[in-house]
Scaffold this active site. Structure first.
Site, short mmCIF file in Angstrom:
data_model
loop_
_atom_site.label_atom_id
_atom_site.label_comp_id
_atom_site.label_asym_id
_atom_site.label_seq_id
_atom_site.Cartn_x
_atom_site.Cartn_y
_atom_site.Cartn_z
N HIS A 115 -74.38 0.17 -14.74
CA HIS A 115 -75.10 0.68 -16.01
C HIS A 115 -74.84 -0.38 -17.04
O HIS A 115 -73.82 -0.82 -17.34
CB HIS A 115 -74.72 1.94 -16.40
CG HIS A 115 -75.12 3.14 -15.72
ND1 HIS A 115 -74.54 4.35 -15.70
CD2 HIS A 115 -76.53 3.21 -14.92
CE1 HIS A 115 -75.49 5.10 -14.76
NE2 HIS A 115 -76.57 4.54 -14.53
N ASP B 119 -74.58 -0.85 -20.32
CA ASP B 119 -73.43 -0.82 -21.28
C ASP B 119 -72.09 -0.95 -20.71
O ASP B 119 -71.10 -0.89 -21.47
CB ASP B 119 -73.45 0.74 -21.98
CG ASP B 119 -73.07 1.82 -21.00
OD1 ASP B 119 -73.60 1.75 -19.98
OD2 ASP B 119 -72.65 2.94 -21.33
N ASP C 32 -67.14 5.35 -16.25
CA ASP C 32 -67.76 6.74 -16.59
C ASP C 32 -67.52 8.03 -15.47
O ASP C 32 -67.67 7.39 -13.95
CB ASP C 32 -69.28 6.86 -17.14
CG ASP C 32 -69.53 5.86 -18.02
OD1 ASP C 32 -68.54 5.05 -18.53
OD2 ASP C 32 -70.62 5.76 -18.40
#
Length: 302
Positions: A62, A64, A210
């Protein structure tokens, strides 16, 4: 063990916050963990000697968490880097970086090694005589790993006074550090425990971002000294966690409790919140150990 948080906010960068990136210094290593947009700017801002970085660990693809990687790879080239660079991350990380280099007619004057990960079980991805790094499989919207960094036990520490009193020659010092007993000239056996102290305690750091709440990671990080665990939402927005595959501060605190972590560092905050101290307050209702608010530029000597 020293941790510098370059960025620890979710989703997009802002003028006042940065996406995920951290530098962990352990036993002579400087590890980069994730490389969100703006990572190399943050490295310069924090005055870190980032040419020392030889190993980069990317949790997932991802933006970020890795959009700053190609910029850093290119900057190393411009700085005439010679040392090898190892990048660990999900399958696809090699393709995306090499594509950008090829289309920009760029190259690296140093050797670039990719270690692509596909296993959904914890595995050792780096090990030397000082540190071992293994993956922590996480539950997110795409294939994701956290990383557990553990220092290896050092030599036993010499009790110099006791050794000198016994007249033990220096040539035996390394044997003593390695845990060996010593036989004196008169045949007396000196136990190692009488002439040494225990080694310095080992250190461990778990990076978990995450992920949604998952107790499956607990056995992997059991008794970890320091746990960084994402806490994207406060409990009032708990209804977002299932769709986004993220956690609340309370859920992060529950994982820390189950894992018997020494210290919990919170991060990956949703930018909807203006006061990150609220995350610590919520976590304190569950986890009774030490809790720290991660933030951009925070430095923790752990």
């Amino acid at each position: 063990m020293k941790l510098t948080i370059l960025g620890c906010y979710a989703a997009t960068p802002r003028t006042i916050t940065n996406p995920t990136s951290q530098v962990l210094e352990m036993n002579g290593h400087m590890f980069l963990i994730d490389a969100g947009e703006g990572t190399q700017v943050q490295l310069r801002r924090r005055k870190l000697k980032f040419q020392r970085i030889n190993h980069i660990f990317i949790s997932h693809l991802h933006g970020d968490h890795f959009y700053g990687l190609i910029g850093l790879v290119s900057t190393f080239m411009l700085l005439n880097r010679q040392a090898d660079l190892h990048i660990y991350g999900p399958k696809g990380i090699k393709e995306v970086i090499l594509l950008q280099l090829r289309l920009s007619n760029s190259f690296t004057g140093y050797k670039l090694f990719f270690h692509e990960l596909t296993s959904k079980e914890s595995e050792v991805v780096f090990e030397d005589d000082k540190v071992v790094v293994r993956t922590i499989p996480l539950d997110h919207r795409v294939y994701t790993n956290g990383y557990l960094f553990e220092s290896k036990p050092g030599d036993r520490r010499l009790r110099i006074g006791a050794i000198e009193d016994l007249g033990i020659d220096r040539c035996y010092y390394q044997k003593i550090k390695n845990g060996g007993d010593i036989t004196l000239e008169d045949g007396t056996v000196v136990k190692n425990s009488d002439i040494t102290y225990d080694p310095d305690p080992t250190e461990s750091y778990a990076f978990c971002s995450d992920t949604c709440y998952s107790e499956q990671i607990v056995p992997i990080i059991k008794d970890v000294k320091v746990l960084y665990h994402e806490s994207t939402f406060l409990d009032s927005e708990e209804h977002y966690t299932e769709k986004t595959k993220h956690c609340t501060a309370k859920e992060a605190a529950k994982i820390a409790t189950l894992a018997n972590a020494g210290t919990l560092i919170l991060g990956h905050y949703s930018t909807r919140y203006s006061d990150i101290t609220l995350f610590k307050k919520e976590a304190e209702t569950v986890f009774k150990g030490n809790i720290l608010n991660g933030d951009d530029g925070a430095v923790f000597n752990l």
